[in-house]
Scaffold this motif. Structure first.
Motif, PDB file in Angstrom:
ATOM      1  N   TYR A 307      -7.678 -11.161  13.241  1.00 46.63           N
ATOM      2  CA  TYR A 307      -8.265 -11.887  12.113  1.00 46.63           C
ATOM      3  C   TYR A 307      -7.285 -12.008  10.942  1.00 46.63           C
ATOM      4  N   LEU A 308      -6.660 -10.901  10.587  1.00 48.55           N
ATOM      5  CA  LEU A 308      -5.735 -10.928   9.455  1.00 48.55           C
ATOM      6  C   LEU A 308      -4.493 -11.757   9.763  1.00 48.55           C
ATOM      7  N   GLY A 309      -4.063 -11.719  11.004  1.00 49.47           N
ATOM      8  CA  GLY A 309      -2.929 -12.557  11.406  1.00 49.47           C
ATOM      9  C   GLY A 309      -3.254 -14.029  11.289  1.00 49.47           C
ATOM     10  N   HIS A 310      -4.467 -14.399  11.684  1.00 51.29           N
ATOM     11  CA  HIS A 310      -4.897 -15.796  11.571  1.00 51.29           C
ATOM     12  C   HIS A 310      -4.958 -16.213  10.110  1.00 51.29           C
ATOM     13  N   ALA A 311      -5.518 -15.350   9.262  1.00 53.23           N
ATOM     14  CA  ALA A 311      -5.630 -15.673   7.836  1.00 53.23           C
ATOM     15  C   ALA A 311      -4.260 -15.911   7.219  1.00 53.23           C
ATOM     16  N   ASP A 335      -7.729  -3.018   4.426  1.00 52.98           N
ATOM     17  CA  ASP A 335      -6.605  -3.549   5.206  1.00 52.98           C
ATOM     18  C   ASP A 335      -6.239  -4.958   4.743  1.00 52.98           C
ATOM     19  N   ALA A 336      -7.264  -5.762   4.404  1.00 52.54           N
ATOM     20  CA  ALA A 336      -6.997  -7.120   3.918  1.00 52.54           C
ATOM     21  C   ALA A 336      -6.284  -7.076   2.567  1.00 52.54           C
ATOM     22  N   ASP A 342      -7.988 -11.225  -0.401  1.00 53.32           N
ATOM     23  CA  ASP A 342      -9.274 -10.763  -0.901  1.00 53.32           C
ATOM     24  C   ASP A 342     -10.297 -10.784   0.234  1.00 53.32           C
ATOM     25  N   ALA A 343     -11.123  -9.752   0.306  1.00 52.48           N
ATOM     26  CA  ALA A 343     -12.183  -9.703   1.311  1.00 52.48           C
ATOM     27  C   ALA A 343     -13.449  -9.175   0.656  1.00 52.48           C
TER      28      ALA A 343
END
Length: 353
Positions: A307-311, A335-336, A342-343
């Motif tokens: 997910y973070l890689g995609h973001a 982690d974000a 921002d999460a």
């Protein structure tokens, strides 16, 4: 003062007295908050603004692609399908129901409005009980959409309404993939499944001349949707619409998110690109219950990394995160933030009543 004919002087005096008391109360106490237990006043304390209340609402579906398919289908009203009541997440239940409806359409049969299983997280009191479709979805929207987009398909609101039901054969159960494999199918899957279904039905030794009720087993992610064409795919899912209160909560979440993070969210245009990423952490603690191919992505580390890689690749700076396990939400937010993203979650965006 002379009263109109038929008006009792005693009742008129009481009415004047009550109005006077109310006027004095308003004039001197200035009550800006009224009791919410009064039936006509339950919304008086709600915020008065021009904020939208339901941006996820849409009218019943009238899709030419579905209507064309139904017009080309040979229909058999003597066959009535019911769907095995699905359980699980919103997405799992939705996908299962859509698959059942599509298979019933392919066979040209009638359909009883599906029911679903109440989620298991209600203290065990209602666990496993079946309930109306309205528990998750707008029931009338489903019935009306099917009537508009596939008028040839007869929809029964309950099993008790089945025509000539008193002469029906004993219900038979069918697991859809038991009669045809869904792997490596071409664009004729619906037709092939129909042929396999009627071959199977002819072997059931049904004795009565009344309707045949077929209970389709749950077939989550089994129907090959790609075989129906792009236009059909884009619209078919719209026969199911989330229930009203859930849509309003979702609207509130987006509005509060836009205000909190000053994001340029035009809530009248939900096709904005690369503004917000929605993340659902679907992790599993008991990996041994999963297939070998699913285990590698069933943990937090694998999913959060994806997910973070995609973001970061899409240059998305804001994520809305949800999870079945609350501790993972705060972990993901940290982690974000470490990646300068921002999460947030419903805990931050839905407060108070």
């Amino acid at each position: 003062m002379e009263l109109p004919a038929g008006v009792n002087r005693r009742y008129a005096s009481i009415a004047i007295f009550v109005l006077a008391i109310v006027w004095i109360w308003v004039a001197f106490d200035r009550p800006y908050t009224f009791p919410t237990h009064i039936p006509w006043n339950i919304y008086s304390n709600a915020p008065q603004s021009d904020r939208a209340t339901d941006i996820f609402d849409y009218p019943p579906l009238h899709a030419p692609s579905i209507k064309k398919l139904c017009a080309e289908t040979q229909w058999n009203t003597s066959v009535v399908f019911t769907c095995q009541e699905p359980t699980g997440t919103f997405a799992e239940v939705r996908t299962s129901l859509l698959g059942c409806v599509r298979l019933a359409m392919a066979a040209g049969g009638s359909l009883v409005v599906p029911r679903i299983v109440v989620r298991d997280d209600h203290g065990g009191i209602l666990a496993g009980n079946t309930t109306d479709l309205a528990y998750m979805f707008d029931r009338e929207h489903f019935v009306t959409s099917m009537g508009l987009s596939c008028p040839q398909m007869r929809i029964y609101k309950t099993g008790f309404g089945i025509e000539d039901g008193e002469n029906a054969n004993e219900p038979v159960t069918l697991q859809p993939e038991a009669i045809i494999k869904t792997v490596e199918v071409g664009d004729r899957f619906a037709g092939d499944w129909r042929a396999a279904f009627y071959k199977w039905l002819s072997q059931q030794g049904l004795e009565r001349k009344g309707p045949t009720i077929v209970r389709l087993g749950d077939s989550y992610l089994k129907y090959p949707t790609a075989t129906d064409g792009e236009a059909f795919q884009q619209h078919f899912g719209k026969i199911l619409k989330a229930r009203t209160d859930a849509r309003r909560f979702a609207t509130m979440v987006l509005q509060n998110l836009a205000e909190m993070y000053h994001e340029p969210l035009n809530l009248k245009d939900l096709m904005l690109q690369n503004v917000l990423l929605g993340v659902y952490l679907s992790t599993e603690i008991k990996l041994d219950i999963l297939s070998e191919e699913d285990r590698q992505n069933a943990n937090y580390e694998a999913q959060s990394k994806l997910y973070l890689g995609h973001a970061m690749r899409k240059n998305i700076s804001l994520i809305y995160v949800a999870s079945a396990h609350g501790s993972e939400i705060s972990r993901f937010i940290l982690d974000a933030n470490a990646d300068e993203i921002d999460a947030t979650s419903k805990v931050d965006l839905l407060k108070g009543k």
